[in-house]
Write an enzyme that holds these catalytic residues in place. Structure first.
Site, PDB file in Angstrom:
ATOM      1  N   ASP A  70      43.455  65.811  11.694  1.00  0.00           N
ATOM      2  CA  ASP A  70      42.359  66.045  12.878  1.00  0.00           C
ATOM      3  C   ASP A  70      43.273  65.316  14.072  1.00  0.00           C
ATOM      4  O   ASP A  70      44.597  65.136  13.993  1.00  0.00           O
ATOM      5  CB  ASP A  70      41.316  64.578  12.308  1.00  0.00           C
ATOM      6  CG  ASP A  70      41.779  63.745  12.416  1.00  0.00           C
ATOM      7  OD1 ASP A  70      42.578  63.229  12.366  1.00  0.00           O
ATOM      8  OD2 ASP A  70      41.336  62.939  11.759  1.00  0.00           O
ATOM      9  N   ASP A  72      43.246  63.631  17.434  1.00  0.00           N
ATOM     10  CA  ASP A  72      42.956  62.116  18.623  1.00  0.00           C
ATOM     11  C   ASP A  72      43.850  63.132  19.499  1.00  0.00           C
ATOM     12  O   ASP A  72      44.100  63.040  19.685  1.00  0.00           O
ATOM     13  CB  ASP A  72      43.403  61.015  18.270  1.00  0.00           C
ATOM     14  CG  ASP A  72      42.446  60.343  16.487  1.00  0.00           C
ATOM     15  OD1 ASP A  72      41.391  62.101  16.394  1.00  0.00           O
ATOM     16  OD2 ASP A  72      43.269  60.189  15.895  1.00  0.00           O
ATOM     17  N   ASP A 146      49.624  50.096  17.305  1.00  0.00           N
ATOM     18  CA  ASP A 146      50.818  49.546  16.220  1.00  0.00           C
ATOM     19  C   ASP A 146      51.900  49.876  15.631  1.00  0.00           C
ATOM     20  O   ASP A 146      52.595  48.791  15.962  1.00  0.00           O
ATOM     21  CB  ASP A 146      49.841  49.572  14.370  1.00  0.00           C
ATOM     22  CG  ASP A 146      49.012  50.993  13.911  1.00  0.00           C
ATOM     23  OD1 ASP A 146      49.832  51.556  14.963  1.00  0.00           O
ATOM     24  OD2 ASP A 146      49.069  50.790  13.324  1.00  0.00           O
TER      25      ASP A 146
HETATM   26  P1  ATP Z   1      45.822  59.067   9.913  1.00  0.00           P
HETATM   27  O1  ATP Z   1      46.437  60.024   9.544  1.00  0.00           O
HETATM   28  O2  ATP Z   1      45.401  58.056   8.361  1.00  0.00           O
HETATM   29  O3  ATP Z   1      44.877  59.919  10.618  1.00  0.00           O
HETATM   30  P2  ATP Z   1      46.181  57.924  11.916  1.00  0.00           P
HETATM   31  O4  ATP Z   1      48.110  57.544  12.729  1.00  0.00           O
HETATM   32  O5  ATP Z   1      45.815  58.920  12.818  1.00  0.00           O
HETATM   33  O6  ATP Z   1      46.735  57.821  10.730  1.00  0.00           O
HETATM   34  P3  ATP Z   1      43.803  56.699  12.924  1.00  0.00           P
HETATM   35  O7  ATP Z   1      43.518  55.172  11.675  1.00  0.00           O
HETATM   36  O8  ATP Z   1      43.026  57.174  12.978  1.00  0.00           O
HETATM   37  O9  ATP Z   1      45.727  56.118  12.150  1.00  0.00           O
HETATM   38  O10 ATP Z   1      44.633  56.303  14.255  1.00  0.00           O
HETATM   39  C1  ATP Z   1      44.573  56.654  15.281  1.00  0.00           C
HETATM   40  C2  ATP Z   1      45.509  55.956  15.527  1.00  0.00           C
HETATM   41  O11 ATP Z   1      45.235  54.328  16.467  1.00  0.00           O
HETATM   42  C3  ATP Z   1      46.639  55.503  15.470  1.00  0.00           C
HETATM   43  O12 ATP Z   1      48.485  56.672  15.277  1.00  0.00           O
HETATM   44  C4  ATP Z   1      47.737  54.293  15.821  1.00  0.00           C
HETATM   45  O13 ATP Z   1      48.283  54.698  17.281  1.00  0.00           O
HETATM   46  C5  ATP Z   1      46.456  53.757  16.786  1.00  0.00           C
HETATM   47  N1  ATP Z   1      45.750  52.537  15.633  1.00  0.00           N
HETATM   48  C6  ATP Z   1      44.936  52.625  14.676  1.00  0.00           C
HETATM   49  N2  ATP Z   1      45.018  52.070  14.126  1.00  0.00           N
HETATM   50  C7  ATP Z   1      45.297  51.056  14.373  1.00  0.00           C
HETATM   51  C8  ATP Z   1      45.503  49.107  14.536  1.00  0.00           C
HETATM   52  N3  ATP Z   1      44.401  48.685  13.396  1.00  0.00           N
HETATM   53  N4  ATP Z   1      45.722  48.724  15.523  1.00  0.00           N
HETATM   54  C9  ATP Z   1      46.859  49.321  16.209  1.00  0.00           C
HETATM   55  N5  ATP Z   1      46.449  50.956  16.281  1.00  0.00           N
HETATM   56  C10 ATP Z   1      46.103  51.392  15.511  1.00  0.00           C
HETATM   57 MG    MG Z   2      44.185  59.652  12.700  1.00  0.00          MG
END
Ligand code: ATP
Ligand code: MG
Length: 443
Positions: A70, A72, A146
């Site tokens: 997806d 964001d 993170d």
């Molecule tokens: P995925 O491919 O699983 O969606 P993702 O990195 O996009 O991985 P998400 O949970 O969708 O993970 O989170 C989107 C973004 O928000 C992350 O890339 C990160 O920058 C930030 N983020 C998410 N969770 C946290 C956290 N617990 N602490 C700090 N930043 C976070």
């Molecule tokens: Mg994501």
């Protein structure tokens, strides 16, 4: 109040540093790799004078050559402003308020830049941040993320990546590096312990020693995370397409022990181990083939041997098989629910699949004709296949059902076995498949 104000006035400003602005010739992500909906959403926000970027996992995955699941978007527009720009949008969010923007068949998550946790954020007694919904600028937004590889801002308009924390270089060097002091960041949000493992496993990265060393000692912090968040993160981990690798690493980092009853179950129960690894491997295969995977199915497999043991215990206590199964299911799901809030819908799916098992095993009379009409038959049958593959049940059963599914009505009728004969073969009347479902060994 006054202390808070003083703290705000005198708190050190975040160290400002120039981000690297990486041109497309260096990173090769063309705007065409961004979904049409995400591109349009960013363009509309920019037309309204806002800063807007594709952020987070999508940019990281594109750089790593993985298709993002997806897109964001991060912007300096407030949720209300975003809502005002897009007719098909709504504000959602428990922890953070974000906006879902619908475009075509897509839903984009649009979030407003947030400041980090340094400015008067509420924490619990372990340092876990309870609320961080303070808007900030893009630099602050990058700092509160993170890992460095998750703090990349892609602008489809000029195809540049804004990189405050050397995330592009870290990804190239296959390193997972925490932004800021890892211990502090884990304390703020212990979910990051699990995220570290998931990111490393998914992308084949080595966790930077500074971020890796504290994981083991800080594992207990996961106990303070609300069950619903833990469940969300576990679901992401298990459905990442790298569940086998994730769980292997969780075990290696000592994160499975004592904190997540589910993981204890998975990894420390020899009886179910083969079954669980098989199920994780098959989930990974499905995810990676782009097939649908249901969380209900997955958790049904993960908890199956627990349920079996509870079922057996109840039957030994003289409960009739079917009520015993229902009792056992509730028992197992209640225990899990305490720490890992399995949602009600998923719990219902799990039960549907489990209840079908004895029914699939008892083929006497016209029963198979009714079972095959059940709405969850397919999931129940797939589950049965895993049980057969793990050696819990005989191959004959799976072969019979495969033939039965493929057969036309006439052939199906011919496959049915008379009630009596079948019942005798099962030794005890009425117990049906329940007897067969017993684990082979008694440990
Ligand atoms: P995925 O491919 O699983 O969606 P993702 O990195 O996009 O991985 P998400 O949970 O969708 O993970 O989170 C989107 C973004 O928000 C992350 O890339 C990160 O920058 C930030 N983020 C998410 N969770 C946290 C956290 N617990 N602490 C700090 N930043 C976070
Ligand atoms: Mg994501």
């Amino acid at each position: 109040m006054i202390r808070k104000l003083l703290r705000r006035v005198f708190s050190k400003p975040l160290p400002t540093h120039e981000p690297a602005l990486i041109p497309v010739e260096k990173h090769h992500i063309r705007r065409e790799s961004i979904s049409a909906g995400a591109r349009q959403t960013v363009a509309r926000l920019q037309e309204h004078g806002h800063a807007a970027f594709v952020v987070g996992g999508a940019v990281r995955d594109l750089l790593a050559g993985i298709e993002p699941k997806d897109f964001d978007i991060a912007t300096d527009a407030t949720p209300e402003q975003v809502r005002g720009i897009f007719r098909r949008s709504r504000i959602i969010g428990r922890r953070f308020r974000i906006v879902h923007v619908m475009s075509g068949g897509e839903t984009m998550e649009v979030s407003t830049f947030r400041a980090g946790n340094d400015v008067d954020s509420e924490t619990d007694e372990h340092g876990r941040v309870l609320r961080d919904n303070v808007f900030g600028n893009v630099e602050e937004d990058a700092a509160r993320r993170d890992f460095t590889i998750n703090a990349l801002y892609y602008n489809p308009t000029d195809e540049t990546i804004t990189d405050y924390h050397h995330g592009v270089a870290d990804l190239k060097q296959k390193t997972l590096r925490m932004i800021g002091d890892p211990r502090k960041r884990y304390r703020e949000d212990p979910i990051r312990l699990l995220r570290a493992v998931r990111m490393a496993a998914k992308l084949g990265l080595a966790i930077d020693p500074a971020a890796r060393t504290p994981i083991r000692e800080m594992a207990d912090l996961l106990e303070n995370v609300p069950a619903a968040r833990l469940f969300d993160e576990m679901l992401k981990l298990l459905l990442s397409g790298h569940a086998v690798e994730c769980l292997r690493q969780l075990r290696e980092e000592g994160l499975h022990h004592g904190l997540l009853p589910l993981l204890d179950v998975i990894m420390e129960q020899p009886l179910g181990e083969r079954f669980v690894w098989l199920s994780l491997a098959s989930t990974d295969a499905r995810v990676n083939a782009g097939k649908r995977t249901s969380p209900g199915f997955l958790f049904a497999t993960l908890l199956w041997h627990e349920a079996l043991a509870a079922w057996e215990a109840r039957k030994r206590n003289g409960e009739p098989p079917i009520p015993a199964l229902h009792g056992a299911m509730d028992e197992v799901l209640d225990i899990q629910g305490g720490k890992l809030a399995i949602t009600r819908r998923i719990a219902a799916d799990i039960k549907d699949i489990w209840i079908l098992q004895p029914r699939l095993e008892n083929r006497a009379g016209r029963r198979p004709l009714r079972v095959i009409e059940q709405p969850r038959f397919r999931a129940g049958y797939d589950f049965l296949l895993l049980r057969v593959e793990s050696g819990e049940l005989d191959h004959e059963l799976a072969d019979w059902w495969r033939d039965f599914i493929e057969a036309d009505t006439e052939a199906r009728l011919a496959m049915l076995t008379p009630e009596k004969k079948s019942a005798r073969r099962r030794r005890r009347r009425g117990k049906g498949g329940g007897e067969d479902a017993r684990p082979e060994s008694g440990e």
